[in-house]
Write a protein that holds these residues in place. Structure first.
Motif, PDB file in Angstrom:
ATOM      1  N   VAL A 136       5.644  -6.469  -3.241  1.00 11.56           N
ATOM      2  CA  VAL A 136       4.896  -5.471  -3.776  1.00 11.56           C
ATOM      3  C   VAL A 136       6.027  -4.449  -4.507  1.00 11.56           C
ATOM      4  CG1 VAL A 136       3.392  -3.257  -3.012  1.00 11.56           C
ATOM      5  CG2 VAL A 136       3.499  -5.553  -1.834  1.00 11.56           C
ATOM      6  N   CYS A 179       1.641  -1.356  -7.357  1.00  9.73           N
ATOM      7  CA  CYS A 179       0.770  -0.208  -6.438  1.00  9.73           C
ATOM      8  C   CYS A 179       1.070   1.026  -7.175  1.00  9.73           C
ATOM      9  CB  CYS A 179       1.350  -0.177  -5.075  1.00  9.73           C
ATOM     10  SG  CYS A 179       0.604   1.368  -3.752  1.00  9.73           S
ATOM     11  N   ILE A 190      -3.177  -2.458   0.699  1.00  4.01           N
ATOM     12  CA  ILE A 190      -2.554  -3.669   0.040  1.00  4.01           C
ATOM     13  C   ILE A 190      -2.103  -4.567   1.429  1.00  4.01           C
ATOM     14  CG2 ILE A 190      -0.388  -4.493  -0.969  1.00  4.01           C
ATOM     15  CD1 ILE A 190      -0.957  -2.394  -3.013  1.00  4.01           C
ATOM     16  N   VAL A 201       8.786  -4.928  -0.123  1.00  4.49           N
ATOM     17  CA  VAL A 201       8.322  -4.034  -0.969  1.00  4.49           C
ATOM     18  C   VAL A 201       9.743  -3.344  -1.554  1.00  4.49           C
ATOM     19  CG1 VAL A 201       7.476  -1.746  -1.138  1.00  4.49           C
ATOM     20  CG2 VAL A 201       6.407  -3.189   0.524  1.00  4.49           C
TER      21      VAL A 201
END
Length: 428
Positions: A136, A179, A190, A201
């Motif tokens: 992400v 995002c 998510i 992330v």
């Protein structure tokens, strides 16, 4: 035709677009690039002999200014001893130890040659450690030009990305989810949609590639909580913020400890460099300790290590530098905001410590969606008005302004006087 224009014409014959990195083409401001010939302190000179107060600062590495004597002396001494060996040297051990001492949570460090290389390596480590594939990232955060990081957001909140560059396959892009920066709610959705699938992330703890966008209160803390709860890793991309916000980097500045970090820019003192590091158990998957392969002939280059060590040792030995940088940054941002307000020019001045951006839009700017509302034509006019007065800024609305220790209080006041003159004169 100026010498800079002549060089650009020649460059276009041999280099794609005439430049070795796209923003250097100066297309966003509609003029030929400034070809630099030398730098000293807060100033550079171009191929036409013009002197500029430089607020690009090589896009971040030159926190001490151009040709800082201890750095140049260290480079010369190292080069005289040999520019490269392809073997371990004491300097790379010293660099790894120094980073680990300064940044709490970093236990093992691997040197590489660029920020892009650091990021792609850290992502590979995250996947190797977790056994998961999805990454992400956040819109507006730049993490180098590795394939998986060049993606756009999908059409839905939890939709995988699509390629943002030709040559990036849809399959590769599908492994990255994008995002909105500062949007904790979307991040939670998510994670709910991809439970047990997210390896990591990755985030710029301060967005600095959509213009400067600080994290909203609680944003970084929420990322830490979400990743920990689902067994994903948190990666701070500190290529820009590393040793820029404080000697303990953004992680120390905000009090949030990720699992992995990427570094660059300042740790090379102006020379090409990158590094990634983090928890011992995570970094132990890197070869030759573990199964995640990564290598590089010039990794830990002795000349780059000498430059970086000189820069970091200067910063460690003079903590007042950060207080002075913060004061100059605050004065510049406050002064610009006052000027634009008095002249009734829609603008939002944002930043943190020695970083700043003037967004020509009503603020605040909290995400890339907000940043894209900026009047880029007005920014181009602003850039040209400052350039003709000898102040050199990033040739793009969506970049940071970098203040160095070499900039004096007089430099900051001159900047503000130029901005006010242009604003009052109707040039913007």
């Amino acid at each position: 035709m100026s010498r800079c224009e002549e060089l650009f014409a020649e460059a276009r014959r041999y280099i794609p677009g005439g430049v070795n990195s796209p923003v250097r083409a100066f297309r966003s401001v509609g003029c030929a690039p400034v070809f630099a010939t030398r730098g000293e302190g807060a100033y550079i000179w171009d191929a036409d002999g013009r002197k500029y107060a430089d607020y690009i600062g090589s896009w971040g590495p030159l926190i001490l200014g151009h040709a800082y004597a201890p750095v140049t002396e260290a480079v010369c001494a190292a080069a005289r001893g040999g520019a490269s060996f392809g073997l371990p040297t004491e300097r790379e051990v010293e660099m790894a130890r120094l980073i680990a001492e300064l940044v709490e949570g970093v236990e093992l460090v691997r040197m590489v040659s660029s920020g892009t290389e650091a990021v792609l390596s850290a992502l590979r480590v995250a996947r190797g450690f977790t056994g998961r594939e999805l990454i992400v990232k956040f819109e507006g955060c730049y993490h180098g030009h590795s394939d998986g990081m060049l993606v756009k957001a999908g059409s839905g909140l939890a939709t995988a990305g699509r390629p943002d560059s030709a040559g990036v396959t849809a399959k590769t892009a599908a492994e990255t989810i994008s995002c909105r920066y500062n949007d904790v709610g979307e991040m939670k959705e998510i994670f709910a949609a991809h439970k047990g699938e997210i390896a990591a992330v990755i985030v710029e703890p301060v967005g600095a590639n959509m213009g400067v966008v600080p994290p909203a209160p609680g944003f970084l803390e929420s990322l830490r909580e979400l990743t920990t709860a689902q067994g994903a890793l948190l990666i701070f991309d500190e290529v820009i913020t590393g040793f820029r916000l404080s000697l303990n980097c953004a992680s120390g500045y905000f009090g949030v400890t990720p699992d992995l970090w990427t570094f660059g820019k300042i740790i090379g003192g102006g020379l090409p460099v990158g590094a990634y590091g983090g928890r011992r158990d995570v970094m132990s998957v890197v070869a030759p300790l573990g199964p995640v392969y990564q290598a590089g002939t010039l990794s830990g280059n002795p000349v780059a290590m000498a430059a970086g060590l000189a820069a970091l040792k200067t910063l460690r030995g003079a903590p007042h530098i950060y207080k002075e940088l913060a004061a100059k940054g605050e004065r510049l941002r406050r002064g610009l905001a006052e000027i634009f307000k008095k002249c009734d020019i829609p603008a939002c001045v944002q930043g943190i410590e020695s970083l700043a951006t003037i967004f020509f839009t009503e603020g605040p700017v909290r995400s890339y969606d907000d940043a894209k509302k900026s009047d880029t034509a007005r920014y181009a006019r602003y850039w040209k008005s400052m350039e003709k007065r000898g102040v050199l800024l990033a040739p793009s609305q969506f970049e940071a302004l970098f203040i160095s220790a070499a900039h004096s209080g007089e430099d900051i006041e001159y900047f503000l006087s130029c901005a006010e003159e242009a604003a009052r004169g109707g040039e913007l």
